[in-house]
Design a protein around this motif. Structure first.
Motif, PDB file in Angstrom:
ATOM      1  N   TYR A   7     -11.169  11.221  28.780  1.00  0.00           N
ATOM      2  CA  TYR A   7     -11.906  11.496  30.013  1.00  0.00           C
ATOM      3  C   TYR A   7     -11.099  12.290  31.025  1.00  0.00           C
ATOM      4  O   TYR A   7     -11.561  12.532  32.137  1.00  0.00           O
ATOM      5  N   ARG A   8      -9.884  12.684  30.664  1.00  0.00           N
ATOM      6  CA  ARG A   8      -9.056  13.438  31.600  1.00  0.00           C
ATOM      7  C   ARG A   8      -9.094  14.910  31.219  1.00  0.00           C
ATOM      8  O   ARG A   8      -8.468  15.323  30.246  1.00  0.00           O
ATOM      9  N   GLY A   9      -9.830  15.683  31.998  1.00  0.00           N
ATOM     10  CA  GLY A   9      -9.993  17.090  31.656  1.00  0.00           C
ATOM     11  C   GLY A   9      -8.793  17.942  31.991  1.00  0.00           C
ATOM     12  O   GLY A   9      -8.342  18.762  31.195  1.00  0.00           O
ATOM     13  N   ASP A  11      -8.758  20.335  34.000  1.00  0.00           N
ATOM     14  CA  ASP A  11      -9.225  21.705  34.214  1.00  0.00           C
ATOM     15  C   ASP A  11      -9.186  22.012  35.706  1.00  0.00           C
ATOM     16  O   ASP A  11      -9.992  21.513  36.475  1.00  0.00           O
ATOM     17  N   LEU A  14     -12.358  23.262  37.340  1.00  0.00           N
ATOM     18  CA  LEU A  14     -13.324  22.192  37.578  1.00  0.00           C
ATOM     19  C   LEU A  14     -12.923  21.355  38.784  1.00  0.00           C
ATOM     20  O   LEU A  14     -13.762  20.992  39.607  1.00  0.00           O
ATOM     21  N   ASP A 163      -8.154  13.993  37.345  1.00  0.00           N
ATOM     22  CA  ASP A 163      -9.612  13.930  37.291  1.00  0.00           C
ATOM     23  C   ASP A 163     -10.062  12.983  36.188  1.00  0.00           C
ATOM     24  O   ASP A 163      -9.335  12.730  35.225  1.00  0.00           O
ATOM     25  N   THR A 164     -11.252  12.439  36.356  1.00  0.00           N
ATOM     26  CA  THR A 164     -11.920  11.686  35.313  1.00  0.00           C
ATOM     27  C   THR A 164     -13.286  12.310  35.113  1.00  0.00           C
ATOM     28  O   THR A 164     -14.069  12.426  36.068  1.00  0.00           O
ATOM     29  N   VAL A 165     -13.561  12.728  33.890  1.00  0.00           N
ATOM     30  CA  VAL A 165     -14.858  13.300  33.529  1.00  0.00           C
ATOM     31  C   VAL A 165     -15.385  12.429  32.387  1.00  0.00           C
ATOM     32  O   VAL A 165     -15.128  12.679  31.218  1.00  0.00           O
ATOM     33  N   GLN A 169     -18.286  11.314  26.103  1.00  0.00           N
ATOM     34  CA  GLN A 169     -17.576  12.106  25.093  1.00  0.00           C
ATOM     35  C   GLN A 169     -17.290  11.317  23.822  1.00  0.00           C
ATOM     36  O   GLN A 169     -17.162  11.902  22.746  1.00  0.00           O
ATOM     37  N   LEU A 198     -20.515  20.299  30.170  1.00  0.00           N
ATOM     38  CA  LEU A 198     -19.084  20.019  30.083  1.00  0.00           C
ATOM     39  C   LEU A 198     -18.662  19.343  28.781  1.00  0.00           C
ATOM     40  O   LEU A 198     -17.467  19.325  28.465  1.00  0.00           O
ATOM     41  N   VAL A 199     -19.613  18.767  28.045  1.00  0.00           N
ATOM     42  CA  VAL A 199     -19.267  18.072  26.815  1.00  0.00           C
ATOM     43  C   VAL A 199     -19.682  18.918  25.619  1.00  0.00           C
ATOM     44  O   VAL A 199     -20.826  19.323  25.527  1.00  0.00           O
TER      45      VAL A 199
END
Length: 202
Positions: A7-9, A11, A14, A163-165, A169, A198-199
């Motif tokens: 979950y850590r992108g 980017d 972003l 970040d957390t995305v 996923q 994003l996924v």
């Protein structure tokens, strides 16, 4: 932030988009009076710093300069029902996007604070539909003086971007499709759209 590395992108584009599009964050710091938080508009300088302003009477204003603080930006979030999975032998969860910024804070001079406010208002006025955009030039000198005397501007030199995305996923492509459709049907359009954009394999 969520401990799952999936979950850590990381980017940066972003991360900058989250600051720009959400525009609001929470500043946290441990003070001699205990832990405190302030909610404030944010402006990224684009070169690794984030600016914000607080009322001078805010519980954080007198402590921030020269200290380390944490800024949190909360993006879209939504409850994910277990009914949307092919195998219901699972549990509900929550999809969300969030960003943590950490670093030292400096107090800005009045000129820099005014420039930040002008940039913020110009940016957000440009997103408002209808009518003539408002500008700070419409303030009288006296009104502007009183405004500036009541606030303090600050800048964080961001030394950690976290970040957390979390957008399903770790689920199969078919489950992600069902979750996105379920979220959209229940009004969480922003999270569903992020899942699709994003996924991978959505």
């Amino acid at each position: 932030m969520h401990p799952n590395p999936a979950y850590r992108g990381g980017d940066r584009a972003l991360q900058e988009t989250l600051i720009d599009q959400i525009g609001m964050g929470m500043v946290f710091m441990q003070t001699p009076d205990g832990p405190r938080v302030a909610h404030t508009p944010l402006l990224s300088t684009g070169d690794g710093a984030v600016q914000f302003h607080l009322a001078r009477g805010n519980a954080l204003s007198r402590y921030l300069a020269g200290e380390n603080a944490l800024i949190v930006v909360n993006g879209p979030d939504a409850y994910v029902s277990a009914r949307w999975y092919e195998d219901r032998n699972t549990v509900p969860t929550w999809n969300f996007v969030a960003l943590e910024l950490e670093g030292p804070i400096r107090k800005m001079a009045a000129e820099g604070t005014l420039a930040m406010l002008e940039t913020l208002s110009q940016r957000h006025e440009g997103r408002v539909e209808g009518g003539r955009p408002w500008t700070m030039d419409e303030l009288t000198d006296e009104r502007k003086r009183r405004l500036m005397s009541g606030i303090a501007g600050f800048e964080m030199e961001v030394r950690a971007w976290r970040d957390t995305v979390k957008l399903s996923q770790d689920d199969s492509a078919s489950d992600r499709t069902r979750v996105a459709k379920g979220l959209e049907a229940n009004g969480s359009v922003a999270v569903a759209e992020l899942m699709r954009t994003l996924v991978p394999d959505q």
